[in-house]
Scaffold this motif. Structure first.
Motif, mmCIF file in Angstrom:
data_model
loop_
_atom_site.group_PDB
_atom_site.id
_atom_site.type_symbol
_atom_site.label_atom_id
_atom_site.label_comp_id
_atom_site.label_asym_id
_atom_site.label_seq_id
_atom_site.Cartn_x
_atom_site.Cartn_y
_atom_site.Cartn_z
ATOM 1 N N VAL B 6 0.855 -1.184 0.000
ATOM 2 C CA VAL B 6 0.000 0.000 0.000
ATOM 3 C C VAL B 6 0.894 1.239 0.000
ATOM 4 O O VAL B 6 1.766 1.374 0.849
ATOM 5 C CB VAL B 6 -0.914 0.011 1.240
ATOM 6 C CG1 VAL B 6 -1.712 1.305 1.311
ATOM 7 C CG2 VAL B 6 -1.845 -1.196 1.226
ATOM 8 N N SER B 77 4.460 6.964 2.027
ATOM 9 C CA SER B 77 4.927 5.747 2.686
ATOM 10 C C SER B 77 4.519 4.542 1.877
ATOM 11 O O SER B 77 3.538 4.578 1.125
ATOM 12 C CB SER B 77 4.381 5.657 4.104
ATOM 13 O OG SER B 77 2.990 5.519 4.074
ATOM 14 N N ILE B 78 5.313 3.492 2.018
ATOM 15 C CA ILE B 78 4.963 2.238 1.352
ATOM 16 C C ILE B 78 5.102 1.110 2.361
ATOM 17 O O ILE B 78 6.098 1.019 3.069
ATOM 18 C CB ILE B 78 5.821 2.000 0.087
ATOM 19 C CG1 ILE B 78 5.461 0.661 -0.544
ATOM 20 C CG2 ILE B 78 7.312 2.096 0.359
ATOM 21 C CD1 ILE B 78 5.912 0.526 -1.993
ATOM 22 N N GLN B 79 4.042 0.323 2.483
ATOM 23 C CA GLN B 79 4.057 -0.766 3.455
ATOM 24 C C GLN B 79 3.437 -1.993 2.821
ATOM 25 O O GLN B 79 2.423 -1.885 2.111
ATOM 26 C CB GLN B 79 3.213 -0.387 4.679
ATOM 27 C CG GLN B 79 3.765 0.788 5.460
ATOM 28 C CD GLN B 79 2.817 1.234 6.553
ATOM 29 O OE1 GLN B 79 1.928 2.037 6.329
ATOM 30 N NE2 GLN B 79 2.996 0.698 7.745
ATOM 31 N N LEU B 80 3.996 -3.151 3.096
ATOM 32 C CA LEU B 80 3.413 -4.386 2.576
ATOM 33 C C LEU B 80 1.986 -4.544 3.100
ATOM 34 O O LEU B 80 1.685 -4.206 4.249
ATOM 35 C CB LEU B 80 4.262 -5.590 2.980
ATOM 36 C CG LEU B 80 5.575 -5.747 2.212
ATOM 37 C CD1 LEU B 80 6.363 -6.919 2.752
ATOM 38 C CD2 LEU B 80 5.323 -5.920 0.725
#
Lengths: 453, 90
Positions: B6, B77-80
């Motif tokens: 995401v 931001s990038i997060q699994l």
């Protein structure tokens, strides 16, 4: 089911605004097979084993933290209590071993290594005594080594000889590190009913019932709980408990996920999830402020213990539902120097040493990171440990004492410890002596487990 | 192993946010599955579900995002995706 927009926002808010983080991933390593009659060989074995098992801990944890966008603040190692492997080594050799541990910690890039420890709740072995005597010098000459000693359990009672000895050890450690606000004492903790799988420092060690190597996780998250409560200013206490429970559930799930990913990538079994709420000096990341949000004007006032009991239990209920393997200390931490609200409470006069002691009856983990007047005698320090151990022994819970008699400082002054250890106002101790009781020594018998009132 | 992540972008609304962010994704060969975007009181918020083809590029991706963040004063931001599943789904 797809994740909703507001759920994504909630997670991001927790991380960016409310200081959600994983406080620690702690790798437990058994050093039992490192013992050797040749001390140089033993040191070599210990260094090799730690650096080979934990070599990838830091890079892997950092990669996982990047991918999942949740910070992992500390990477730590817990080892077999050192007293169990040193055999007939001398005090000097045992101090050398502490330096080897420090080098191994340095090499692997981890923050702390815990397990410079002895379990003497029933009695001392020769090696236990050697280790205890080595503690002051070991803590003064290393940066990352943490030490703990178990001096009592509910099943054995309290070893008062050990308690008396630790009073002296803490005092010596304080003296040896007096040019740095006696910081050596911040790396030492005395335990009653210690747990074998605690990932938090300074009390982490890899217990005798543990496997070869294991990875455990401690989450943080007072800030998240605090912000969640702020959204319900008029809820009754049942609803307050519910809000805390739901929040703890989410924090724990995130922690367990990251812990399991790190464990899997390191090819190490996942141990436990420690549910303790661990505060930091970051703005609004305070356990005391949660209690104040529940409705206390200042932490330490009447009602503090009821609020803490409610909070601690709700955190455990939410966390226990979220993780299959809960362990460690799993209670609210109330370290004074690491919690801005607690510091304020002491400065305002609402929070006292006596109240802190009472608070430990309903929460883990004990008197933590409390700066005391440098004039406190070894016997007084021992008596403080004895009181806290008695609370743990009778209530069948873990209690710990991490106190820092700051040499040369008096009540009311503020001392800085730096980093995660924070700063603390110095508290005075009672002027009356406990020396005679400590001098008696011996063992306080294990308490009756029936007739409990 | 293919994973979904995401990406969220928050910042003051201005021309070219989507263009810049999706450009970074495109040069890193990341396919976008879903985009949702709103403007809340002048603040642009966008969430994207993306296919993470290769985690090896994560560092360069984060670096590229950092440049866009500075240039346009955004928070990216990038997060699994797993972390959201864990926290919000049983």
């Amino acid at each position: 089911m797809a994740i909703a927009y507001n759920e994504i926002q909630e997670t991001i808010r927790m991380v960016q605004m409310e200081s959600l983080d994983i406080r620690t991933v702690t790798m437990g390593i058994s050093l039992r097979n490192c013992a050797d009659s040749d001390f140089n060989k033993l040191k070599e074995n210990v260094y090799q084993k730690i650096t080979s098992y934990a070599g990838q801990l830091k890079p892997v944890a950092e990669q996982v933290e990047k991918e999942y966008g949740i910070p992992i603040v500390n990477k730590r190692i817990a080892i077999t209590p050192i007293a169990e492997i040193i055999g007939d080594a001398t005090v000097e050799q045992t101090i050398e071993l502490a330096k080897v541990l420090d080098q191994a910690a340095n090499f692997t890039g981890i923050d702390f290594i815990g397990g410079y420890s002895a379990l003497v709740h029933k009695g001392f072995t020769k090696a236990d005594l050697t280790l205890i005597n080595a503690i002051p010098e070991a803590l003064a000459t290393t940066d990352r080594v943490c030490s703990s000693v178990s001096i009592g359990t509910t099943r054995t009672g309290i070893n008062m000889d050990a308690v008396g000895k630790l009073g002296e050890i803490i005092k010596q450690t304080a003296e040896l590190t007096k040019d740095r606000n006696s910081i050596g004492c911040a790396k030492f903790v005395a335990f009653c009913n210690p747990v074998e799988d605690n990932p938090f420092m300074a009390g982490a060690f890899h217990g005798t019932g543990e496997g070869e190597v294991v990875l455990s996780v401690g989450v943080s998250g007072p800030g998240v709980v605090l912000h969640a409560l702020k959204r319900y200013p008029d809820a009754d206490l049942g609803e307050v408990a519910d809000v805390i429970k739901k929040t703890a559930f989410k924090i724990t799930r995130a922690g367990e996920l990251l812990g399991r990913v790190v464990a899997e990538r390191l090819n190490v079994p996942f141990g436990i999830m420690d549910l303790s709420l661990a505060p930091t000096n970051a703005m609004n990341d305070s356990v005391a402020e949660i209690l104040e949000e529940i409705g206390l004007e200042s932490v330490g006032t009447h009602g503090t213990i009821a609020a803490l009991a409610l909070m601690n239990d709700a955190v455990k209920k939410g966390g226990a539902m979220a993780s299959s393997y809960v362990g460690g200390l799993s209670g609210a931490f109330i370290p004074v120097s690491e919690d801005n609200g607690m510091i304020r409470g002491i400065e305002d006069g609402s929070l006292t040493l006596d109240k802190l002691e009472a608070m430990t009856c309903v929460c883990s983990v004990g008197l933590d990171m409390i700066a005391l007047s440098g004039e406190a005698s070894a016997e007084t320090l021992a008596a403080i440990i004895a009181d806290e151990a008695a609370i743990g022994m009778i209530n069948k819970k873990t209690t710990a004492v991490r106190i820092i008699p700051v040499i040369g400082r008096e009540e009311g002054e503020i001392v800085e410890f730096g980093g995660l250890l924070g700063r603390a106002p110095v508290i005075g101790v009672k002027p009356f002596s406990s020396a005679k009781m400590i001098k008696r020594g011996g063992r306080i018998p294990a308490p009756l487990q029936a007739l409990i009132n | 192993m293919q994973k979904r992540a995401v990406v969220t972008v928050v910042g003051k609304d201005q021309v070219g946010i989507i263009a810049k962010v999706t450009h970074v994704l495109a040069i890193h060969n990341m396919n976008i599955h879903d985009i949702s975007q709103t403007i809340l009181q002048d603040y642009f918020t966008m969430m994207m579900l993306v296919e993470m083809a290769d985690k090896a590029h994560l560092d360069t991706l984060l670096h590229a995002f950092e440049q866009v963040e500075q240039e346009m004063n955004l928070t990216i931001s990038i997060q699994l995706e797993d972390v959201f599943q864990a926290m919000h789904r049983i």
